[in-house]
Enzyme design. Structure first.
Site, PDB file in Angstrom:
ATOM      1  N   GLY A  10       0.843  -1.196   0.000  1.00  0.00           N
ATOM      2  CA  GLY A  10       0.000   0.000   0.000  1.00  0.00           C
ATOM      3  C   GLY A  10       0.871   1.234   0.000  1.00  0.00           C
ATOM      4  N   GLY A  11       0.285   2.367  -0.286  1.00  0.00           N
ATOM      5  CA  GLY A  11       1.004   3.635  -0.241  1.00  0.00           C
ATOM      6  C   GLY A  11       1.265   4.042   1.198  1.00  0.00           C
ATOM      7  N   ARG A  13       0.750   5.821   4.655  1.00  0.00           N
ATOM      8  CA  ARG A  13      -0.477   6.158   5.410  1.00  0.00           C
ATOM      9  C   ARG A  13      -1.733   5.603   4.732  1.00  0.00           C
ATOM     10  NH1 ARG A  13       0.428   6.969  10.415  1.00  0.00           N
ATOM     11  NH2 ARG A  13       2.373   8.085  10.659  1.00  0.00           N
ATOM     12  N   SER A  14      -1.607   4.405   4.185  1.00  0.00           N
ATOM     13  CA  SER A  14      -2.758   3.772   3.530  1.00  0.00           C
ATOM     14  C   SER A  14      -3.522   2.879   4.493  1.00  0.00           C
ATOM     15  CB  SER A  14      -2.275   2.926   2.350  1.00  0.00           C
ATOM     16  OG  SER A  14      -1.420   1.891   2.827  1.00  0.00           O
ATOM     17  N   SER A  17      -0.301  -1.098   7.727  1.00  0.00           N
ATOM     18  CA  SER A  17       0.195  -1.677   8.982  1.00  0.00           C
ATOM     19  C   SER A  17      -0.972  -2.102   9.872  1.00  0.00           C
ATOM     20  CB  SER A  17       1.069  -0.670   9.732  1.00  0.00           C
ATOM     21  OG  SER A  17       2.242  -0.400   8.991  1.00  0.00           O
ATOM     22  N   ALA A  37      12.658  -0.630  11.160  1.00  0.00           N
ATOM     23  CA  ALA A  37      12.932   0.810  11.290  1.00  0.00           C
ATOM     24  C   ALA A  37      14.167   1.088  12.132  1.00  0.00           C
ATOM     25  CB  ALA A  37      11.725   1.520  11.891  1.00  0.00           C
ATOM     26  N   HIS A  51       3.715   4.143  15.962  1.00  0.00           N
ATOM     27  CA  HIS A  51       3.377   2.796  15.496  1.00  0.00           C
ATOM     28  C   HIS A  51       3.261   1.817  16.668  1.00  0.00           C
ATOM     29  CE1 HIS A  51       3.078   2.282  11.156  1.00  0.00           C
ATOM     30  NE2 HIS A  51       3.872   3.320  11.024  1.00  0.00           N
ATOM     31  N   LEU A  53       2.654   2.440  19.782  1.00  0.00           N
ATOM     32  CA  LEU A  53       1.478   2.785  20.567  1.00  0.00           C
ATOM     33  C   LEU A  53       0.202   2.258  19.895  1.00  0.00           C
ATOM     34  CD1 LEU A  53       1.773   4.574  23.158  1.00  0.00           C
ATOM     35  CD2 LEU A  53       0.482   6.307  21.901  1.00  0.00           C
ATOM     36  N   ASP A  54       0.119   2.480  18.573  1.00  0.00           N
ATOM     37  CA  ASP A  54      -1.048   2.040  17.803  1.00  0.00           C
ATOM     38  C   ASP A  54      -1.226   0.518  17.890  1.00  0.00           C
ATOM     39  OD1 ASP A  54      -1.486   4.607  17.009  1.00  0.00           O
ATOM     40  OD2 ASP A  54      -0.809   4.350  14.945  1.00  0.00           O
TER      41      ASP A  54
END
Lengths: 170, 170, 170
Positions: A10-11, A13-14, A17, A37, A51, A53-54
């Site tokens: 995906g692009g 912020r698509s 994740s 990362a 990320h 946290l999400d």
């Protein structure tokens, strides 16, 4: 889906994740998060923290910015599931450290063919914009495109995510 | 699919050329490869050489970096099939030679409407990234987008390729 | 589709505006065109003029380069349908005027939840190219991606347009 490979493209912020995390959680096995990362600046550190946290609880996190193959080989078992996020960052790290990218990619595919457990890969689609002026950026797009093709070829399932919505490509 | 037009779109290194070649080979008619690439530097020369090698035997290659319409009119017959790879390179060549791009595109569509045999077009999706700073690059994206729309409108089949996997858009 | 939200995504010159206009015309209700474009230079002025010409008769045009929420709240009724073209331009205007983008976006979603009539949003996919060097451009891609995800989540229908051809994502 023991040993099966899933590719989620995906692009930026698509929502790829998020989709991948839900996918792995629904699988039910103990889950490992293999982060590629590197927090080399504050922007990237913020992105990593957000990320994490999400993602919420229940993940064992392993960091492997360069030796992705080694980390996969060392951690995959018949009883767990690994989420690798993301492959384009890994490529970018390899190039930043002047590694022989094609050799590392060949080793990656050799490793994949022998893994006992399922792996879900997240990767960025980066090849649908204008040709970049920068030769390194062009090489990066070429590496990413070829890697995605090879991985999609051996994957059991491939998804493309747009605005959080999945399309099944395979 | 006599006289029929097929459009195969995809990002860079998406596997669109490979998909198009297989598609044309399976058609079965004698096949012509109409290359729009110009080897103006060594990077491009390498890319052309690699593509030619990947393609394998059985192709008659015609080079038409600028006069695509003339080459199509001169070579299309009821008995063959032509693969044009790719349209965005052709556009880029036209702009690099300061041609009147809209006029050349109009002539291209006039030519297409009279061709006796099938043609398969490969083209790059270049409009899904950030707006480029460069005015020429913005004009290029606009030309490419409009060309794809017009061609998709008259095409019998349109495919979008991602990581080597086709989606049928029409 | 009273009160329903529709999101129409696509790359530049993908035919997304044309698709959206036809979609709104077929809905049949009196239609408002909510333009987010600001004619700050001649290139943009040309683009706006061309769009207005392409659109044809029967539209009431409202310009709202910054206060999109206010314009939606003031103009939506149970009897009309509003076309917003486009969201990425709105984001770009907010950033250009140093607005607090996240706050404006939160207000936007609060407004949406209370609208009486249907709204169709057009927006650019900008996240499928290479990571831009420019930090502002990266922030823009992040804002756009998050906005699209949130909007797709509450939308009744989501389309992705390529070369004028729609894919239904939701």
């Amino acid at each position: 889906m023991q040993g099966e490979i899933t590719l989620i493209l995906g692009g930026v912020r698509s929502g790829k994740s998020k989709f991948a995390e839900t996918y792995v959680i629904e699988h039910g096995a103990p889950r490992l998060y293999l982060a590629t990362a590197e927090a080399f600046d504050s922007e990237m550190a913020d992105r990593i923290a957000r990320h994490r946290l999400d993602r919420g609880e229940g993940w064992t996190t392993i960091e492997a910015p360069l030796d992705l193959s080694g980390a996969l080989a060392a951690n995959s078992t018949v009883d767990n599931i690994i989420l690798v996020d993301c492959l384009t960052l890994w490529l970018s790290n390899l190039m930043g450290h002047n590694r022989d990218v094609e050799e590392d990619i060949d080793r990656f595919f050799k490793t994949l063919s022998g893994l006992p457990g399922p792996v879900v890969f997240v990767s960025n689609e980066v090849g649908q914009g204008i040709v970049p002026d920068n030769a390194l950026a062009r090489a990066f797009r070429d590496h990413a495109g070829r890697l995605h093709q090879r991985l999609a070829h051996i994957a059991g399932k491939v998804y493309f995510i747009t605005a959080g919505l999945p399309q099944r490509l395979k």
